[in-house]
Design a protein around this motif. Structure first.
Motif, PDB file in Angstrom:
ATOM      1  N   MET A   1       0.943  -1.420  -0.144  1.00 18.33           N
ATOM      2  CA  MET A   1      -0.049   0.257   0.368  1.00 18.33           C
ATOM      3  C   MET A   1       0.465   0.992   0.181  1.00 18.33           C
ATOM      4  N   GLU A   2       0.796   2.037  -0.923  1.00 20.06           N
ATOM      5  CA  GLU A   2       1.722   2.914  -1.112  1.00 20.06           C
ATOM      6  C   GLU A   2       0.861   4.343  -0.116  1.00 20.06           C
ATOM      7  N   ARG A   3       1.683   4.690   0.599  1.00 23.14           N
ATOM      8  CA  ARG A   3       1.606   5.991   1.706  1.00 23.14           C
ATOM      9  C   ARG A   3       1.682   7.736   1.449  1.00 23.14           C
ATOM     10  N   LYS A   4       1.012   7.749   1.563  1.00 28.35           N
ATOM     11  CA  LYS A   4       0.918   9.483   1.000  1.00 28.35           C
ATOM     12  C   LYS A   4       0.743  10.703   1.450  1.00 28.35           C
ATOM     13  N   PRO A   5       1.634  11.285   1.229  1.00 29.27           N
ATOM     14  CA  PRO A   5       2.552  12.699   2.753  1.00 29.27           C
ATOM     15  C   PRO A   5       1.028  13.243   3.225  1.00 29.27           C
ATOM     16  N   ASP A   6       1.764  13.823   4.083  1.00 27.83           N
ATOM     17  CA  ASP A   6       0.579  14.642   5.265  1.00 27.83           C
ATOM     18  C   ASP A   6       0.694  16.058   4.791  1.00 27.83           C
ATOM     19  N   MET A   7      -0.228  16.594   3.296  1.00 24.78           N
ATOM     20  CA  MET A   7      -0.467  17.385   3.600  1.00 24.78           C
ATOM     21  C   MET A   7      -1.268  18.475   4.016  1.00 24.78           C
ATOM     22  N   ARG A   8      -1.559  17.945   4.561  1.00 25.27           N
ATOM     23  CA  ARG A   8      -2.468  18.239   5.360  1.00 25.27           C
ATOM     24  C   ARG A   8      -2.364  19.660   6.539  1.00 25.27           C
ATOM     25  N   ALA A   9      -0.421  19.064   6.747  1.00 22.74           N
ATOM     26  CA  ALA A   9       0.450  20.017   7.410  1.00 22.74           C
ATOM     27  C   ALA A   9       1.332  21.022   6.799  1.00 22.74           C
ATOM     28  N   SER A  10       1.464  20.421   6.023  1.00 22.62           N
ATOM     29  CA  SER A  10       2.071  20.760   4.465  1.00 22.62           C
ATOM     30  C   SER A  10       1.757  22.641   4.161  1.00 22.62           C
ATOM     31  N   ASN A  11       2.247  23.136   3.186  1.00 21.84           N
ATOM     32  CA  ASN A  11       1.726  24.311   2.341  1.00 21.84           C
ATOM     33  C   ASN A  11       1.535  23.587   0.864  1.00 21.84           C
ATOM     34  N   PHE A  12       0.915  23.024   1.178  1.00 26.40           N
ATOM     35  CA  PHE A  12       1.117  22.729  -0.542  1.00 26.40           C
ATOM     36  C   PHE A  12       1.338  23.774  -2.098  1.00 26.40           C
ATOM     37  N   SER A  13       2.265  23.225  -3.025  1.00 32.01           N
ATOM     38  CA  SER A  13       3.000  23.797  -3.838  1.00 32.01           C
ATOM     39  C   SER A  13       3.120  23.229  -4.712  1.00 32.01           C
ATOM     40  N   PRO A  14       2.469  23.500  -5.896  1.00 34.26           N
ATOM     41  CA  PRO A  14       2.567  23.349  -7.337  1.00 34.26           C
ATOM     42  C   PRO A  14       3.972  22.811  -7.495  1.00 34.26           C
ATOM     43  N   VAL A  15       5.214  23.835  -7.302  1.00 34.90           N
ATOM     44  CA  VAL A  15       5.868  22.953  -7.109  1.00 34.90           C
ATOM     45  C   VAL A  15       6.672  21.378  -6.613  1.00 34.90           C
ATOM     46  N   LEU A  16       6.010  21.027  -6.336  1.00 30.93           N
ATOM     47  CA  LEU A  16       5.885  19.760  -6.056  1.00 30.93           C
ATOM     48  C   LEU A  16       5.445  18.358  -7.225  1.00 30.93           C
ATOM     49  N   ASN A  17       5.082  19.214  -8.300  1.00 37.09           N
ATOM     50  CA  ASN A  17       4.011  18.588  -9.027  1.00 37.09           C
ATOM     51  C   ASN A  17       5.464  18.433 -10.320  1.00 37.09           C
ATOM     52  N   LEU A  18       6.959  18.711  -9.736  1.00 36.96           N
ATOM     53  CA  LEU A  18       8.023  18.714 -10.970  1.00 36.96           C
ATOM     54  C   LEU A  18       8.416  17.085 -10.534  1.00 36.96           C
ATOM     55  N   PRO A  19       8.343  16.946 -12.357  1.00 35.78           N
ATOM     56  CA  PRO A  19       8.760  15.322 -12.438  1.00 35.78           C
ATOM     57  C   PRO A  19       9.859  15.036 -11.953  1.00 35.78           C
ATOM     58  N   GLU A  20      11.014  16.070 -11.961  1.00 39.24           N
ATOM     59  CA  GLU A  20      11.982  15.544 -11.184  1.00 39.24           C
ATOM     60  C   GLU A  20      12.370  14.723  -9.338  1.00 39.24           C
ATOM     61  N   LEU A  21      11.568  16.061  -8.863  1.00 33.99           N
ATOM     62  CA  LEU A  21      10.701  15.850  -7.805  1.00 33.99           C
ATOM     63  C   LEU A  21      10.162  14.728  -7.225  1.00 33.99           C
ATOM     64  N   GLN A  22       8.926  13.712  -8.019  1.00 32.02           N
ATOM     65  CA  GLN A  22       8.726  12.184  -8.397  1.00 32.02           C
ATOM     66  C   GLN A  22       8.881  10.867  -7.141  1.00 32.02           C
ATOM     67  N   PRO A  23      10.752  10.874  -7.480  1.00 28.85           N
ATOM     68  CA  PRO A  23      11.217  10.173  -7.293  1.00 28.85           C
ATOM     69  C   PRO A  23      11.619  10.184  -5.298  1.00 28.85           C
ATOM     70  N   LEU A  24      11.922  11.089  -5.008  1.00 30.64           N
ATOM     71  CA  LEU A  24      12.046  11.773  -3.772  1.00 30.64           C
ATOM     72  C   LEU A  24      10.978  11.953  -3.054  1.00 30.64           C
TER      73      LEU A  24
END
Length: 175
Positions: A1-24
């Motif tokens: 089961m894939e865990r999802k980041p706790d976005m409720r506690a974060s300032n979600f930013s479109p920068v997180l959609n960068l393809p380079e960041l997905q492995p991290l």
């Protein structure tokens, strides 16, 4: 089961959609973004960010040493080091910068480095967003992956301080 980041506690930013960041970001337990603007280049910003260590922050590390022992962990000694200069900020994967190891970097685009311990892996990164010929937006990203039960116990305890520390580090980098 894939865990999802706790976005409720974060300032979600479109920068997180960068393809380079997905492995991290894959299976991250926590993700947070702090954003500041400035005129520095990426290496100068990183040097300012990583050089931020006022007395109150050093005091928090003393308290942390006691706390981590209660969880059965150890804290590396925090030695006095020469201030990091922009020229000494490595962009080479595998090189150390302070107690971080660079895992992804590209001049004037992004820089990510991590520190892994028994309880969690913490990745700190900066993504640069050009705004004009002189101004940039710096997205300072924290990514946490827990290794065992002590990870969430530790991180939930320090999370309020983490928010404050990273926000202040970002401000120091932008000056």
């Amino acid at each position: 089961m894939e865990r999802k980041p706790d976005m409720r506690a974060s300032n979600f930013s479109p920068v997180l959609n960068l393809p380079e960041l997905q492995p991290l970001l894959a299976n991250a337990d926590y993700v947070d973004v702090k954003t500041v603007t400035g005129t520095a280049d990426l290496r100068t910003f990183l040097a300012g960010l990583l050089n931020y260590h006022p007395a109150w922050l050093i005091s928090l590390f003393v308290v942390r040493a006691v706390f981590v022992r209660l969880l059965g962990m150890r804290q590396e000694r925090i030695g006095i080091r020469a201030p990091l200069t922009p020229e000494r900020v490595s962009m080479q994967i595998g090189k150390r910068v302070g107690f971080f190891t660079v895992c992804m970097a590209e001049e004037e685009r992004y820089w990510f480095a991590y520190n892994s311990d028994k309880h969690l892996k913490a990745t700190l990164g900066v993504v640069v967003e050009p705004l004009s010929a002189t101004h940039k937006r710096f997205h300072v990203i924290s990514i946490v992956h827990y290794h065992n039960w002590t990870g969430p116990v530790y991180f939930q305890t320090i999370k309020p301080f983490h928010h404050l520390v990273v926000a202040r580090m970002a401000q120091a980098g932008s000056k």
